[in-house]
Structures are given as C-alpha cells and as structure tokens.
Design a protein around this motif. Sequence first.
Motif, short mmCIF file in Angstrom:
data_model
loop_
_atom_site.label_atom_id
_atom_site.label_comp_id
_atom_site.label_asym_id
_atom_site.label_seq_id
_atom_site.Cartn_x
_atom_site.Cartn_y
_atom_site.Cartn_z
N SER A 1 0.96 -1.25 0.26
CA SER A 1 -0.24 0.10 0.11
C SER A 1 0.46 1.45 0.01
N ASN B 1 -5.24 -0.65 0.55
CA ASN B 1 -4.90 -1.63 -1.01
C ASN B 1 -4.39 -2.44 -0.32
N THR C 1 -6.83 1.57 -6.69
CA THR C 1 -5.36 1.19 -6.92
C THR C 1 -5.18 1.07 -8.34
N ASP D 1 -1.82 4.36 -5.96
CA ASP D 1 -2.72 4.57 -4.92
C ASP D 1 -4.32 5.96 -4.63
#
Length: 343
Positions: A137, A151, A223, A244
């Motif tokens: 992430s 994410n 994402t 992201d």
Amino acid sequence: MKRQLLALAALTVATGAMAQSSSVTLFGVADVSVAHLSTSGKSVTGLANGGNSSSRLGFRGVEDLGAGLKAGFWLEGGVTVDDGAASGFKFDRRSTLSLMGNFGELRVGRDKTPAYQNLETFHAFADAGMGAINGHSLISGSAAGTPEGSNPKRVSNSVSYLLPKLGGVYGQVTHSFGEQAGNNSLSSHTGLRLGYAAGPLNVAGAYGLVRGGTATTDVDYKTFNLGASYKLGSFTPMVLVASDRGADKRIDLYSFGLKMALGQGELRAAYSMYEDKKQDDADSQRLALGYGYALSKRTELYATIAHIKNDGKAARKLGSSLSPTPNVGKKLTGYEIGLRHNF
C-alpha cells in the motif's frame, strides 16, 4: 486359485485408486539474514526474516475428478526463522479451495489480490527484504473501516475466477465480501488483472477497489498499476507504474528494475520514486542492489544493500523486517546477507 483371484482383485482396487490421481504436497521456504540498518540517531543489527522470500509453511493438493475437472486446496502460513515462532500459527498467507478445468479456475478463500501480484511480479526484489518495493500500500496506514488496509496484499472471504490458457493472455477477477453488518459493501474489495506473456515479453495491468469509511459514510480506496518486463539474453529489464488514491490522498510510484544472470547466480537492481501528489516536499527515492548465488536449485546465498532518501515531510522506511522508521526528512541505509532454502 483363490489366492490368485484375491491378489488380482486387490491390484484392481489399487489401480482404480491411483487412477484418481490425487496428491498432497508439503512445501515451504526458510529464509533468514543478518541485517544492519542505520539512520539519523538510530541503528539496529540482528536477524531479519524474509530477505529474499517470505518464510512459510504450507500444504497443497490436487485431485483428478475426471472429465477434465480437478479439485485443489492450498493452505499456507507465514513463519519466522529467527525465533521459530509457531504460537497461534494460522494459514494467513493463503487458504483456498479450487475447481479447475478447461473453463479456467474458480477459487474461494483467502488469497493475494490481483493488484498485489502485479507489484511483486514487476519489481526486481518483489515485496520481500531490504530491496523490496516497500509495502503493498503506497498510502501508509490502514483505512478506517478496512482492517486489511487501503490496498491489501491479501483478502479473506474472496471469490476469484482465473482465465484458462488463451495463448499468452492471462487474467483474474476477485471479489471479497466485507461481511459488515449494516453496510454490505464496507471493507469489501474488488480487483482485476489482465496480462499477456509470450516469449521474452510479459506485460500486465491491474486495478483494485476497497470500500472503506464508516457504516454511514463510504470512502473508496483505488489502486492502479501497470508493469512490463522483457528478457534480452541474460538481461531482464522491468518497469512498474502504480498509483494509490483515496481519503484525499494520492501516492504514485515509478520503478525501474533489472535482473541479470551473472556467474552462478543473479544480479538484481531497482530504482523507485514515490511521489505524494497531495502534499509538497513528501516524496522519496530508493535504490537497491543485490546478488543471489545459487548453491543448488533450492538454496540461495544472497546479499542486498539499499538506501532511501526522504524529502522534508516524508518518513518512508526500507522493506526489511528490522527496518526502523526514520525521522521525517531523514535518510535510511541498510544491508543484509542471508540464506534462503525452498523445500
């Protein structure tokens, strides 16, 4: 005569059982390194886990059901080699049941997300160790209402469909249920991946959506990533672009990597840039160089050195399990020497 008939009957039963072609395999990875990391006012030396590949223990199996159908299971959990921790061991890396055939594969349970698979495929150090892509992430921290993060690497309660072999085309679509009372979409995840691999070329794009927020307010975390690699003799250059977004945050990643066969091993290098599109002076740059020497097909001795430079408002760290978080705006350097064994 009776003994001969009994022996023939036993052989027939055994042959019929073997025809079902079922198998169960115990597998795993043991990976540990001696690592040192230093930053302004901080340093740490010790044993780190997963400098080359994440240590794990698992079981998998396949049964031939006939008529082109197969059933399979996969149970895999993470372990730590430095302290042998096994308390509370669970199959948190993967826990799936599959039905496979000419139609592709239907897979249910806990598994990697499509977007995460692109990140680890098109980065020279994947997502393990000192040179790793440093987190699945790009937006640090977990999203409110999304225990797996904005994410996630993996999601539970998921249903996935994987395409069958279609020339060089491959793909996957996944949906995980949030299972939250009062808001069915809260904490749910939807992702897809589509790629093409043929000869020296491999290219794929992926997308993921996590529904965060609260029971009354939705916040979408999205994402996107696109990666490619191309094998040129002993060289395999690769490129990865990712973004992201969510909760008024946006972090973009640009990564360039190289793998090269060298002697009885492989040289790895990666340069990555993290750009914060919502905050000035919060970018980072990371450079990593490593070499893995193959002692056998299953055992590798490796060494990696990495350095990350943070802008005035950034505090990103390296991928090692020992890595401290540097003070805002400070650099961080680390190196490790380790051993990885697959079984």
